[in-house]
Write a protein that holds these residues in place. Structure first.
Motif, PDB file in Angstrom:
ATOM      1  N   VAL A 115     -34.910   8.211  11.336  1.00  0.00           N
ATOM      2  CA  VAL A 115     -34.732   6.923  11.393  1.00  0.00           C
ATOM      3  C   VAL A 115     -35.451   5.888  10.988  1.00  0.00           C
ATOM      4  O   VAL A 115     -35.278   4.800  10.120  1.00  0.00           O
ATOM      5  CB  VAL A 115     -34.411   6.644  13.149  1.00  0.00           C
ATOM      6  N   LEU A 116     -36.929   6.047  11.326  1.00  0.00           N
ATOM      7  CA  LEU A 116     -38.089   5.217  10.787  1.00  0.00           C
ATOM      8  C   LEU A 116     -38.076   5.260   9.244  1.00  0.00           C
ATOM      9  O   LEU A 116     -38.383   4.074   8.553  1.00  0.00           O
ATOM     10  CB  LEU A 116     -39.266   5.907  11.074  1.00  0.00           C
ATOM     11  N   ALA A 117     -37.875   6.269   8.672  1.00  0.00           N
ATOM     12  CA  ALA A 117     -37.824   6.429   7.002  1.00  0.00           C
ATOM     13  C   ALA A 117     -36.664   5.531   6.449  1.00  0.00           C
ATOM     14  O   ALA A 117     -36.776   4.939   5.485  1.00  0.00           O
ATOM     15  CB  ALA A 117     -37.417   7.666   6.655  1.00  0.00           C
ATOM     16  N   THR A 118     -35.494   5.545   7.128  1.00  0.00           N
ATOM     17  CA  THR A 118     -34.278   4.723   6.822  1.00  0.00           C
ATOM     18  C   THR A 118     -34.750   3.217   6.909  1.00  0.00           C
ATOM     19  O   THR A 118     -34.514   2.543   6.197  1.00  0.00           O
ATOM     20  CB  THR A 118     -33.015   5.179   7.616  1.00  0.00           C
ATOM     21  N   GLU A 119     -35.352   2.948   8.048  1.00  0.00           N
ATOM     22  CA  GLU A 119     -35.598   1.644   8.547  1.00  0.00           C
ATOM     23  C   GLU A 119     -36.521   1.000   7.633  1.00  0.00           C
ATOM     24  O   GLU A 119     -36.534  -0.271   6.949  1.00  0.00           O
ATOM     25  CB  GLU A 119     -36.136   1.574   9.786  1.00  0.00           C
ATOM     26  N   HIS A 120     -37.493   1.896   7.242  1.00  0.00           N
ATOM     27  CA  HIS A 120     -38.507   1.348   6.259  1.00  0.00           C
ATOM     28  C   HIS A 120     -38.214   0.891   4.988  1.00  0.00           C
ATOM     29  O   HIS A 120     -38.345   0.093   4.327  1.00  0.00           O
ATOM     30  CB  HIS A 120     -39.781   2.126   6.401  1.00  0.00           C
ATOM     31  N   ALA A 121     -37.176   1.988   4.567  1.00  0.00           N
ATOM     32  CA  ALA A 121     -36.616   1.664   3.008  1.00  0.00           C
ATOM     33  C   ALA A 121     -35.565   0.725   3.122  1.00  0.00           C
ATOM     34  O   ALA A 121     -35.693  -0.008   2.012  1.00  0.00           O
ATOM     35  CB  ALA A 121     -35.623   3.182   2.885  1.00  0.00           C
ATOM     36  N   ILE A 122     -34.896   0.219   3.947  1.00  0.00           N
ATOM     37  CA  ILE A 122     -34.021  -0.821   4.085  1.00  0.00           C
ATOM     38  C   ILE A 122     -35.142  -2.165   3.989  1.00  0.00           C
ATOM     39  O   ILE A 122     -34.630  -3.107   3.285  1.00  0.00           O
ATOM     40  CB  ILE A 122     -33.035  -0.741   5.298  1.00  0.00           C
ATOM     41  N   ALA A 123     -35.978  -1.878   4.876  1.00  0.00           N
ATOM     42  CA  ALA A 123     -36.708  -3.360   5.186  1.00  0.00           C
ATOM     43  C   ALA A 123     -37.547  -3.594   3.644  1.00  0.00           C
ATOM     44  O   ALA A 123     -37.785  -4.628   3.324  1.00  0.00           O
ATOM     45  CB  ALA A 123     -37.910  -2.993   6.162  1.00  0.00           C
ATOM     46  N   ASP A 124     -37.890  -2.617   2.764  1.00  0.00           N
ATOM     47  CA  ASP A 124     -38.521  -2.534   1.662  1.00  0.00           C
ATOM     48  C   ASP A 124     -37.485  -2.793   0.629  1.00  0.00           C
ATOM     49  O   ASP A 124     -38.025  -3.097  -0.831  1.00  0.00           O
ATOM     50  CB  ASP A 124     -39.194  -1.550   1.360  1.00  0.00           C
ATOM     51  N   GLY A 125     -36.202  -2.972   0.786  1.00  0.00           N
ATOM     52  CA  GLY A 125     -35.066  -3.306  -0.291  1.00  0.00           C
ATOM     53  C   GLY A 125     -34.850  -2.378  -0.997  1.00  0.00           C
ATOM     54  O   GLY A 125     -34.004  -2.383  -2.090  1.00  0.00           O
ATOM     55  N   TRP A 162     -27.498   0.374  12.898  1.00  0.00           N
ATOM     56  CA  TRP A 162     -27.995  -0.907  13.270  1.00  0.00           C
ATOM     57  C   TRP A 162     -29.187  -1.358  12.109  1.00  0.00           C
ATOM     58  O   TRP A 162     -29.159  -2.572  11.997  1.00  0.00           O
ATOM     59  CB  TRP A 162     -28.744  -0.613  14.688  1.00  0.00           C
ATOM     60  N   ALA A 163     -29.717  -0.608  11.546  1.00  0.00           N
ATOM     61  CA  ALA A 163     -30.857  -0.870  10.419  1.00  0.00           C
ATOM     62  C   ALA A 163     -30.145  -1.467   9.239  1.00  0.00           C
ATOM     63  O   ALA A 163     -30.451  -2.411   8.797  1.00  0.00           O
ATOM     64  CB  ALA A 163     -31.473   0.352  10.020  1.00  0.00           C
ATOM     65  N   TRP A 164     -28.914  -0.884   9.120  1.00  0.00           N
ATOM     66  CA  TRP A 164     -28.103  -1.682   8.212  1.00  0.00           C
ATOM     67  C   TRP A 164     -27.591  -2.989   8.602  1.00  0.00           C
ATOM     68  O   TRP A 164     -27.660  -3.968   7.841  1.00  0.00           O
ATOM     69  CB  TRP A 164     -27.108  -0.850   7.626  1.00  0.00           C
ATOM     70  N   ARG A 165     -27.129  -3.119   9.766  1.00  0.00           N
ATOM     71  CA  ARG A 165     -26.223  -4.355  10.254  1.00  0.00           C
ATOM     72  C   ARG A 165     -27.231  -5.422  10.586  1.00  0.00           C
ATOM     73  O   ARG A 165     -27.024  -6.681  10.180  1.00  0.00           O
ATOM     74  CB  ARG A 165     -25.566  -3.924  11.747  1.00  0.00           C
ATOM     75  N   GLY A 166     -28.611  -5.269  11.172  1.00  0.00           N
ATOM     76  CA  GLY A 166     -29.481  -6.097  11.846  1.00  0.00           C
ATOM     77  C   GLY A 166     -28.868  -6.986  12.870  1.00  0.00           C
ATOM     78  O   GLY A 166     -27.928  -6.250  13.426  1.00  0.00           O
ATOM     79  N   GLU A 372     -46.239  -7.721  23.324  1.00  0.00           N
ATOM     80  CA  GLU A 372     -44.805  -7.542  23.129  1.00  0.00           C
ATOM     81  C   GLU A 372     -44.230  -8.856  23.505  1.00  0.00           C
ATOM     82  O   GLU A 372     -43.487  -9.553  22.772  1.00  0.00           O
ATOM     83  CB  GLU A 372     -44.222  -6.329  23.969  1.00  0.00           C
ATOM     84  N   ALA A 373     -44.602  -9.452  24.407  1.00  0.00           N
ATOM     85  CA  ALA A 373     -44.159 -10.690  24.783  1.00  0.00           C
ATOM     86  C   ALA A 373     -44.850 -11.967  23.688  1.00  0.00           C
ATOM     87  O   ALA A 373     -43.978 -12.656  23.489  1.00  0.00           O
ATOM     88  CB  ALA A 373     -44.861 -11.176  26.302  1.00  0.00           C
ATOM     89  N   ASP A 374     -46.115 -11.664  23.345  1.00  0.00           N
ATOM     90  CA  ASP A 374     -46.524 -12.606  22.496  1.00  0.00           C
ATOM     91  C   ASP A 374     -45.848 -12.449  21.027  1.00  0.00           C
ATOM     92  O   ASP A 374     -45.433 -13.583  20.263  1.00  0.00           O
ATOM     93  CB  ASP A 374     -47.916 -12.356  22.276  1.00  0.00           C
ATOM     94  N   LEU A 375     -45.339 -11.271  20.662  1.00  0.00           N
ATOM     95  CA  LEU A 375     -44.761 -11.041  19.356  1.00  0.00           C
ATOM     96  C   LEU A 375     -43.181 -11.626  19.648  1.00  0.00           C
ATOM     97  O   LEU A 375     -42.796 -11.915  18.447  1.00  0.00           O
ATOM     98  CB  LEU A 375     -44.599  -9.409  19.019  1.00  0.00           C
ATOM     99  N   GLY A 376     -42.558 -11.635  20.579  1.00  0.00           N
ATOM    100  CA  GLY A 376     -41.259 -12.093  20.798  1.00  0.00           C
ATOM    101  C   GLY A 376     -40.257 -11.009  20.651  1.00  0.00           C
ATOM    102  O   GLY A 376     -40.537  -9.957  20.332  1.00  0.00           O
ATOM    103  N   PRO A 377     -38.917 -11.553  20.685  1.00  0.00           N
ATOM    104  CA  PRO A 377     -37.923 -10.645  20.645  1.00  0.00           C
ATOM    105  C   PRO A 377     -37.443 -10.056  19.175  1.00  0.00           C
ATOM    106  O   PRO A 377     -37.014  -8.977  19.022  1.00  0.00           O
ATOM    107  CB  PRO A 377     -36.674 -11.551  20.931  1.00  0.00           C
ATOM    108  N   ASN A 378     -38.103 -10.507  18.099  1.00  0.00           N
ATOM    109  CA  ASN A 378     -37.585  -9.927  16.790  1.00  0.00           C
ATOM    110  C   ASN A 378     -39.156  -9.855  15.948  1.00  0.00           C
ATOM    111  O   ASN A 378     -39.563 -10.595  15.027  1.00  0.00           O
ATOM    112  CB  ASN A 378     -36.979 -10.841  15.882  1.00  0.00           C
ATOM    113  N   PRO A 379     -40.012  -8.717  16.450  1.00  0.00           N
ATOM    114  CA  PRO A 379     -41.281  -8.578  15.880  1.00  0.00           C
ATOM    115  C   PRO A 379     -41.337  -8.148  14.574  1.00  0.00           C
ATOM    116  O   PRO A 379     -42.525  -7.939  13.710  1.00  0.00           O
ATOM    117  CB  PRO A 379     -42.228  -7.656  16.834  1.00  0.00           C
ATOM    118  N   GLY A 380     -40.270  -7.331  14.074  1.00  0.00           N
ATOM    119  CA  GLY A 380     -40.019  -6.939  12.554  1.00  0.00           C
ATOM    120  C   GLY A 380     -40.415  -5.485  12.645  1.00  0.00           C
ATOM    121  O   GLY A 380     -40.546  -5.004  13.668  1.00  0.00           O
TER     122      GLY A 380
END
Length: 428
Positions: A115-125, A162-166, A372-380
């Motif tokens: 899953v992480l390999a997929t998420e990172h690839a999508i995040a990197d375009g 979910w990684a594809w949808r956001g 976690e609280a400081d980063l907020g709900p969408n930390p990236g």
């Protein structure tokens, strides 16, 4: 001390926070009364605010250990052993002290690499390769009747979907991304359909069915029932209650009225374990991400639930989680400028519980929860290294506590947190 060296940067973020020290003026300049107060507070903080930090809290270390075990066994391709561990934990409903099922953590670890390999690839375009998910499908082919293996593969498909949808609204998602989301969820459904009867008794599969509901043609008709089954199988685990509240928001599959109704129903069903806390857990994340949820909130019910959670589960993981929520997430300085009065009033009422938690419940710091609280709900996708998160969390917590007790610190009192709670005493 890291907090003191970070005060200039924190000042820009927290604006009116009197615990933040601006950069020193050039010699000869005249400080305002507020600046003098800030400087006094910062200079005394290290000696007067005493609280132990748990770098490896039991709840967090247990979660990491179990998840790492699942990842290790998957990397070693010891699938039969992994499956036995998952099924045994699921059958016995083994969980961490705060209710997180070991079976879920083992499954999460087993699919993490793919899953992480997929998420990172999508995040990197980039378009991620299929080798990882295909390898999991091959394992499923070897164990077609093993529900633990099936759940790992199905959840991996849903995670990738979910990684594809956001998390955006449906109309904001590119058609190709939405199609990939639907394709992965359709495959997950095909896998889980073979184990529909097992899901009636298995919390692991019940959780997978909850994850799957979001891709149904009319998810609003199924979401509450699916989560009710899961919550009733393990009422000690608050995570499904929080997820239910999020998915009942109008941006997903519900309405504010449905959110309040299901929060009340959850509180009634889980009262033996949480008192009124079920209502609070369902609203917790909904309030964080959607201002409109404040209009539906019964604030007295919510605050009663907070007190019940802290009383019935006197655990430092929960105390830190709720201290960070009331002190950071619901802090007035973080309320959006455009927020209507009802939102400001609700957030201020919740923030008022920060004092109660500090005085009655907090004994030690768990920095990752504050980070976690400081980063907020969408930390990236890309988070700072663990060491940086620990420092950030500790600095965030100390700054919030010092700001709350600024008058006591400036007057010379020592604030010491320990097993007996908070003690305020004059400085020797």
């Amino acid at each position: 001390m890291a907090l003191l060296s970070n005060l200039p940067e924190l000042a820009a973020q927290a604006r009116q926070n009197l615990a933040l020290l601006p950069r020193a003026k050039r010699s000869g300049s005249t400080d305002t009364p507020v600046e003098t107060t800030q400087r006094q507070l910062a200079s005394r903080l290290q000696e007067q605010l005493l609280i132990p930090t748990a770098v490896e809290p039991p709840e967090e270390s247990t979660r990491v250990r179990i998840q790492d075990r699942g990842q290790f066994l998957a990397r070693q391709e010891r699938w039969e052993e992994l499956s036995r561990l998952i099924r045994a934990a699921d059958n016995r409903k083994v969980a961490t002290h705060c209710g997180m099922p070991h079976a879920d953590l083992l499954s999460l670890g087993a699919r993490t690499d793919v899953v992480l390999a997929t998420e990172h690839a999508i995040a990197d375009g980039f378009t991620p390769g299929l080798a990882g998910i295909e390898a999991l499908e091959d394992i499923l082919f070897e164990f077609p009747d093993d529900y633990a293996i099936a759940e790992i593969v199905a959840q991996a498909h849903m995670d990738i979907g979910w990684a594809w949808r956001g998390s955006n609204w449906s109309h904001e998602i590119p058609a190709r991304n939405l199609a990939l989301f639907e394709a992965h969820f359709e495959r997950a459904k095909d896998i889980l359909d073979s184990f529909s009867r097992t899901a009636l008794a298995s919390p692991l599969l019940a959780a997978a069915q909850c994850s799957l509901v979001v891709a149904k043609p009319q998810p609003a008709m199924h979401i509450a029932d699916a989560y009710e089954r899961l919550i009733d199988l393990n009422p000690a685990n608050a995570a499904p209650m929080r997820s239910l509240g999020n998915f009942l928001l109008p941006r997903w599959f519900g309405s504010y009225d449905a959110l309040d109704l299901e929060a009340r129903r959850t509180a009634a069903r889980c009262s033996k374990f949480w008192g009124n806390g079920g209502y609070t857990w369902v609203f917790l994340d909904a309030l964080r991400v959607d201002q409109g949820a404040a209009r539906a909130l019964d604030i007295d019910f919510f605050l009663d639930g907070l007190r019940d959670i802290l009383y019935l589960q006197p655990d430092q993981h929960i105390a830190n989680l709720l201290a960070a929520y009331t002190g950071i997430t619901m802090s007035p300085v973080r309320t959006p400028v455009e927020a209507p009065d009802i939102v400001r009033e609700v957030r201020q009422n919740i923030h008022s519980m920060f004092d109660h938690i500090l005085r009655e419940n907090l004994r030690e710091l768990h920095p990752l929860l504050w980070a976690e609280a400081d980063l907020g709900p969408n930390p990236g996708t890309y988070l700072p290294p663990r060491g940086a998160l620990l420092r950030k969390g500790r600095d965030t917590a100390l700054n919030a506590i010092a700001s709350h007790f600024k008058n006591d610190i400036i007057s010379g009192k020592i604030l010491e947190f320990g097993k007996g709670g908070l003690t305020l005493s004059p400085q020797a």
